[in-house]
Design an enzyme around this catalytic site. Structure first.
Site, short mmCIF file in Angstrom:
data_model
loop_
_atom_site.label_atom_id
_atom_site.label_comp_id
_atom_site.label_asym_id
_atom_site.label_seq_id
_atom_site.Cartn_x
_atom_site.Cartn_y
_atom_site.Cartn_z
N SER A 185 0.06 -2.11 4.42
CA SER A 185 -0.63 -1.60 5.59
C SER A 185 -1.52 -2.66 6.23
O SER A 185 -2.09 -3.52 5.53
CB SER A 185 -1.50 -0.43 5.15
OG SER A 185 -2.52 -0.19 6.08
N GLU A 217 -4.30 -2.24 7.08
CA GLU A 217 -5.65 -2.05 6.54
C GLU A 217 -6.00 -3.11 5.49
O GLU A 217 -7.16 -3.25 5.14
CB GLU A 217 -5.79 -0.64 5.95
CG GLU A 217 -5.82 0.46 7.00
CD GLU A 217 -7.17 0.60 7.71
OE1 GLU A 217 -8.19 0.10 7.21
OE2 GLU A 217 -7.17 1.21 8.80
N TYR A 258 -8.72 2.52 0.69
CA TYR A 258 -7.28 2.54 0.98
C TYR A 258 -6.75 1.11 1.13
O TYR A 258 -5.76 0.73 0.49
CB TYR A 258 -7.04 3.35 2.26
CG TYR A 258 -5.62 3.32 2.76
CD1 TYR A 258 -4.70 4.28 2.35
CD2 TYR A 258 -5.19 2.34 3.66
CE1 TYR A 258 -3.39 4.26 2.81
CE2 TYR A 258 -3.89 2.30 4.12
CZ TYR A 258 -2.99 3.26 3.69
OH TYR A 258 -1.70 3.22 4.15
#
Ligand code: GDP
Length: 319
Positions: free
Chosen positions: A124, A126, A148
């Site tokens: 991701s 992120e 996360y």
């Protein structure tokens, strides 16, 4: 092509359904791991469903040893960034440690059967947190800003470790990717379903958090195409999968209302501070040059068309 069997974790989500459809279309036998009790409304009936928890390492390993798939796609994740603050250890277990156990299982199967097992990790954007540069590429430093992203960064790095060990392993750094099958827990579907409800007189207002966040909103079936291309490329590698253009949440809201034909929509939108996140990357935009050149991948749907398809589907569902 030679691929006969694929194993997909987290198959009950948006991406799992598109991936399963794609693989079945390629003539691949698809095995899916889903949590028991989870509804897989879009999963085609030809998919062989195995109920289980990825975190149950002995059970998952035994299943993989038995199936000996040619391709493994790890889509399983606690996918909500917001929820990762409420349950950071569960996020670490599912998004980090369980992915690593799956890599080890793939490695063991490849060795025991003396065959190639292609592993695709869904990472991701992120992992870049508040990014050091824009757009981000495979060379951008990892510095996640939430549980996360940190768990995803660990799994991303371990995919590289197993690749060095000889496993055909790829990590795809995915940016936000949307479709009418997106869960309303995510901002885009929350917007399109609420806008459709407002347009049809079923709702009054749209309550959101951070409207200024900019994300590289792509099309979920395009992202799935990148996963399959990575699995079938001659070597494993890391790839950023993104459109290269970001839009703010506010722009998404404006496009959705406009397509639904709602004017004066500003008064319908309210910001609730409770929906703001402790940290939220300002702008995530990816540079997918490597995926384009090495995998021959390209996005097929641009932002206005994605918004339109999602709004149209929600209008249809609510009429
Ligand atoms: P994520 O990027 O995987 O966390 O996907 P989301 O769709 O959940 O969030 C995308 C962006 O929308 C983030 O910057 C959120 O802070 C922002 N956002 C603003 N309002 C909302 C909301 O009501 N729900 C969600 N899920 N996100 C929101």
């Amino acid at each position: 092509m030679g691929v006969s069997r694929a194993f997909v974790t987290g198959a009950s989500g948006q991406d799992g359904s598109y991936l399963a459809e794609r693989l079945l279309g390629d003539g691949v036998e698809v095995h899916a791991l889903t949590l028991s009790g989870e509804v897989s409304e879009h999963l085609p009936p030809e998919v062989v469903i195995h109920h289980g928890d990825l975190c149950d390492v002995p059970a998952t390993r035994a299943l993989l040893t038995d199936l000996a798939p040619d391709e493994i796609y790890n889509l399983a994740a606690l996918s909500s960034v917001a929820a990762s603050w409420e349950d950071p250890d569960l996020s670490a277990a599912v998004n980090g440690a369980a992915a690593v156990a799956l890599l080890e299982s793939a490695w063991q199967v490849a060795r025991a059967r003396d065959k190639q097992v292609a592993f695709v990790q869904c990472s991701s954007a992120e992992i870049f947190g508040e990014p050091a540069e824009s757009p981000q590429s495979e060379a951008t430093p990892l510095r996640p800003v939430n549980p996360y992203g940190a768990a995803k960064a660990y799994a991303h790095l371990m995919t590289g470790v197993y690749r060095s060990r000889g496993l055909h392993a790829s990590s795809l750094v995915l940016y936000n990717h949307e479709s009418p099958r997106r869960s309303p827990r995510f901002v885009t579907r929350k917007i399109t379903s609420t806008v459709a409800a407002i347009a049809t007189g079923r709702a009054e207002e749209l309550v959101l958090g951070n409207l200024d966040a900019r994300r590289d909103f792509g099309w979920a079936p395009d992202v799935v195409d990148a996963m399959v291309r990575a699995a079938r490329h001659h070597d494993g590698d890391d790839y950023v999968v993104a459109t290269g253009t970001s839009h703010s949440v506010r722009e998404f809201v404006a496009a959705a209302f406009s397509h639904a034909g709602v004017t004066n929509w500003e008064r319908r939108v309210r910001v609730d501070p409770a929906l703001l996140r402790p940290t939220d990357p300002t702008d995530l935009t990816g540079d997918a040059t490597k995926a384009r050149t090495q995998l021959g991948w390209a996005p097929t749907l641009a932002f206005p068309e994605i918004v339109k398809q999602m709004v149209d589907t929600d209008l249809e569902l609510q009429s």
